[in-house]
Design a protein around this motif. Structure first.
Motif, mmCIF file in Angstrom:
data_model
loop_
_atom_site.group_PDB
_atom_site.id
_atom_site.type_symbol
_atom_site.label_atom_id
_atom_site.label_comp_id
_atom_site.label_asym_id
_atom_site.label_seq_id
_atom_site.Cartn_x
_atom_site.Cartn_y
_atom_site.Cartn_z
ATOM 1 N N ALA A 62 50.939 46.977 35.562
ATOM 2 C CA ALA A 62 50.295 46.810 34.427
ATOM 3 C C ALA A 62 51.246 46.114 33.162
ATOM 4 C CB ALA A 62 49.438 47.796 33.833
ATOM 5 N N GLU A 63 52.349 46.518 33.262
ATOM 6 C CA GLU A 63 53.445 46.289 32.296
ATOM 7 C C GLU A 63 53.490 44.604 32.739
ATOM 8 O OE1 GLU A 63 57.895 47.403 31.284
ATOM 9 O OE2 GLU A 63 56.334 49.049 31.289
ATOM 10 N N ILE A 64 53.859 44.390 34.147
ATOM 11 C CA ILE A 64 54.238 43.140 34.356
ATOM 12 C C ILE A 64 52.989 42.359 34.151
ATOM 13 C CG2 ILE A 64 54.896 41.866 36.388
ATOM 14 C CD1 ILE A 64 56.405 44.188 37.633
ATOM 15 N N LEU A 65 51.898 42.623 34.450
ATOM 16 C CA LEU A 65 50.608 41.792 34.355
ATOM 17 C C LEU A 65 50.229 41.168 32.984
ATOM 18 C CD1 LEU A 65 48.094 43.001 36.927
ATOM 19 C CD2 LEU A 65 49.378 41.058 36.711
ATOM 20 N N LEU A 66 50.734 42.200 31.952
ATOM 21 C CA LEU A 66 50.335 42.029 30.501
ATOM 22 C C LEU A 66 51.553 41.395 29.901
ATOM 23 C CD1 LEU A 66 48.591 45.430 29.799
ATOM 24 C CD2 LEU A 66 47.593 43.229 29.939
ATOM 25 N N CYS A 67 52.694 41.183 30.318
ATOM 26 C CA CYS A 67 53.852 40.487 29.681
ATOM 27 C C CYS A 67 53.319 39.056 29.447
ATOM 28 C CB CYS A 67 55.085 40.778 30.475
ATOM 29 S SG CYS A 67 56.631 39.873 29.950
ATOM 30 N N ASP A 68 53.899 38.566 28.402
ATOM 31 C CA ASP A 68 53.387 37.198 28.164
ATOM 32 C C ASP A 68 54.701 36.361 27.940
ATOM 33 O OD1 ASP A 68 54.456 38.325 25.858
ATOM 34 O OD2 ASP A 68 53.141 37.492 24.477
ATOM 35 N N ALA A 69 55.708 36.807 28.637
ATOM 36 C CA ALA A 69 57.063 36.039 28.662
ATOM 37 C C ALA A 69 56.788 34.803 29.655
ATOM 38 C CB ALA A 69 58.231 36.919 29.096
ATOM 39 N N VAL A 70 57.385 33.573 29.573
ATOM 40 C CA VAL A 70 57.544 32.788 30.546
ATOM 41 C C VAL A 70 58.222 33.014 31.923
ATOM 42 C CG1 VAL A 70 58.075 30.225 30.878
ATOM 43 C CG2 VAL A 70 57.372 30.900 28.661
ATOM 44 N N LYS A 71 59.165 33.548 31.788
ATOM 45 C CA LYS A 71 59.728 34.299 32.990
ATOM 46 C C LYS A 71 59.980 35.692 33.077
ATOM 47 C CE LYS A 71 62.505 29.915 33.296
ATOM 48 N NZ LYS A 71 63.893 29.200 33.647
ATOM 49 N N ILE A 72 59.808 36.186 33.843
ATOM 50 C CA ILE A 72 59.783 37.771 34.282
ATOM 51 C C ILE A 72 60.691 38.249 35.333
ATOM 52 C CG2 ILE A 72 58.362 40.016 34.457
ATOM 53 C CD1 ILE A 72 56.006 38.462 33.529
ATOM 54 N N VAL A 73 61.548 39.194 34.900
ATOM 55 C CA VAL A 73 62.453 39.674 35.921
ATOM 56 C C VAL A 73 62.072 41.205 36.161
ATOM 57 C CG1 VAL A 73 65.030 40.051 36.595
ATOM 58 C CG2 VAL A 73 64.377 38.135 35.481
ATOM 59 N N ALA A 74 61.775 41.543 37.494
ATOM 60 C CA ALA A 74 61.447 43.044 37.500
ATOM 61 C C ALA A 74 62.273 43.264 38.710
ATOM 62 C CB ALA A 74 59.875 42.968 38.422
ATOM 63 N N ARG A 75 63.045 44.592 37.994
ATOM 64 C CA ARG A 75 64.063 45.238 39.021
ATOM 65 C C ARG A 75 63.237 46.543 39.417
ATOM 66 N NH1 ARG A 75 68.916 48.609 37.837
ATOM 67 N NH2 ARG A 75 70.108 48.723 39.500
ATOM 68 N N CYS A 76 62.880 46.538 40.396
ATOM 69 C CA CYS A 76 62.060 47.727 41.165
ATOM 70 C C CYS A 76 62.540 48.322 42.405
ATOM 71 C CB CYS A 76 60.684 47.142 41.448
ATOM 72 S SG CYS A 76 59.887 46.301 40.192
ATOM 73 N N VAL A 84 50.915 45.968 46.245
ATOM 74 C CA VAL A 84 50.561 44.436 45.771
ATOM 75 C C VAL A 84 50.560 44.428 44.003
ATOM 76 C CG1 VAL A 84 48.711 42.913 45.790
ATOM 77 C CG2 VAL A 84 49.089 44.311 47.804
ATOM 78 N N CYS A 85 51.033 43.413 43.666
ATOM 79 C CA CYS A 85 51.222 43.177 42.321
ATOM 80 C C CYS A 85 50.875 41.600 42.138
ATOM 81 C CB CYS A 85 52.306 43.298 41.770
ATOM 82 S SG CYS A 85 52.462 43.252 39.948
ATOM 83 N N PRO A 86 49.449 41.226 41.657
ATOM 84 C CA PRO A 86 49.213 39.809 41.530
ATOM 85 C C PRO A 86 49.875 39.277 40.428
ATOM 86 C CG PRO A 86 47.178 41.418 41.039
ATOM 87 C CD PRO A 86 48.435 42.035 41.615
ATOM 88 N N SER A 87 49.954 38.125 40.735
ATOM 89 C CA SER A 87 50.896 37.400 39.679
ATOM 90 C C SER A 87 50.021 36.154 39.058
ATOM 91 C CB SER A 87 52.112 36.772 40.337
ATOM 92 O OG SER A 87 52.964 35.887 39.587
ATOM 93 N N PRO A 88 49.749 36.247 37.587
ATOM 94 C CA PRO A 88 48.983 35.254 37.051
ATOM 95 C C PRO A 88 49.859 34.307 36.735
ATOM 96 C CG PRO A 88 49.115 37.107 35.752
ATOM 97 C CD PRO A 88 49.604 37.531 36.849
ATOM 98 N N THR A 89 49.497 32.952 36.962
ATOM 99 C CA THR A 89 50.180 31.558 36.615
ATOM 100 C C THR A 89 49.562 30.806 35.502
ATOM 101 O OG1 THR A 89 49.475 30.502 38.588
ATOM 102 C CG2 THR A 89 51.381 31.786 39.021
ATOM 103 N N ASN A 90 50.323 30.081 34.830
ATOM 104 C CA ASN A 90 49.610 29.338 33.607
ATOM 105 C C ASN A 90 49.372 27.992 34.490
ATOM 106 O OD1 ASN A 90 49.970 31.275 32.339
ATOM 107 N ND2 ASN A 90 51.919 30.690 30.953
#
Length: 90
Positions: A62-76, A84-90
């Protein structure tokens, strides 16, 4: 042309019932929120019940999906790849 279209839309909204307005409001909320959209439209199999259920995001998804940054780095962690984590694209 635009004013005529707005008048027609205003008449349509005015003629709607309260239930129809609530449905449109809820649909707009779902469209604007990727977590709610995923819950409404994505399905997964629950391993305990073996039934198809709505996909529910974990806190980090949820945190990744709700982030409104242009670029996201996720260290998991290494087991995160199984989720599964869907990735919305603009």
């Amino acid at each position: 042309m635009m004013k005529k279209q707005l008048k027609n839309e205003s008449r349509q909204i005015a003629s709607m019932t309260e239930q129809e307005r609530l449905r449109i409001k809820k649909a707009a909320e779902i469209i604007q929120n990727p977590v709610l959209w995923a819950k409404a439209f994505l399905r997964t199999v629950d391993n305990t019940t073996k039934k198809i259920t709505p996909w529910i995001a974990r806190w980090y998804q949820a945190e990744i999906l709700l982030c409104d940054a242009v670029k996201i780095v996720a260290r998991c962690g290494r087991r995160t790849g199984e989720i599964v984590c869907p990735s919305p694209t603009n």
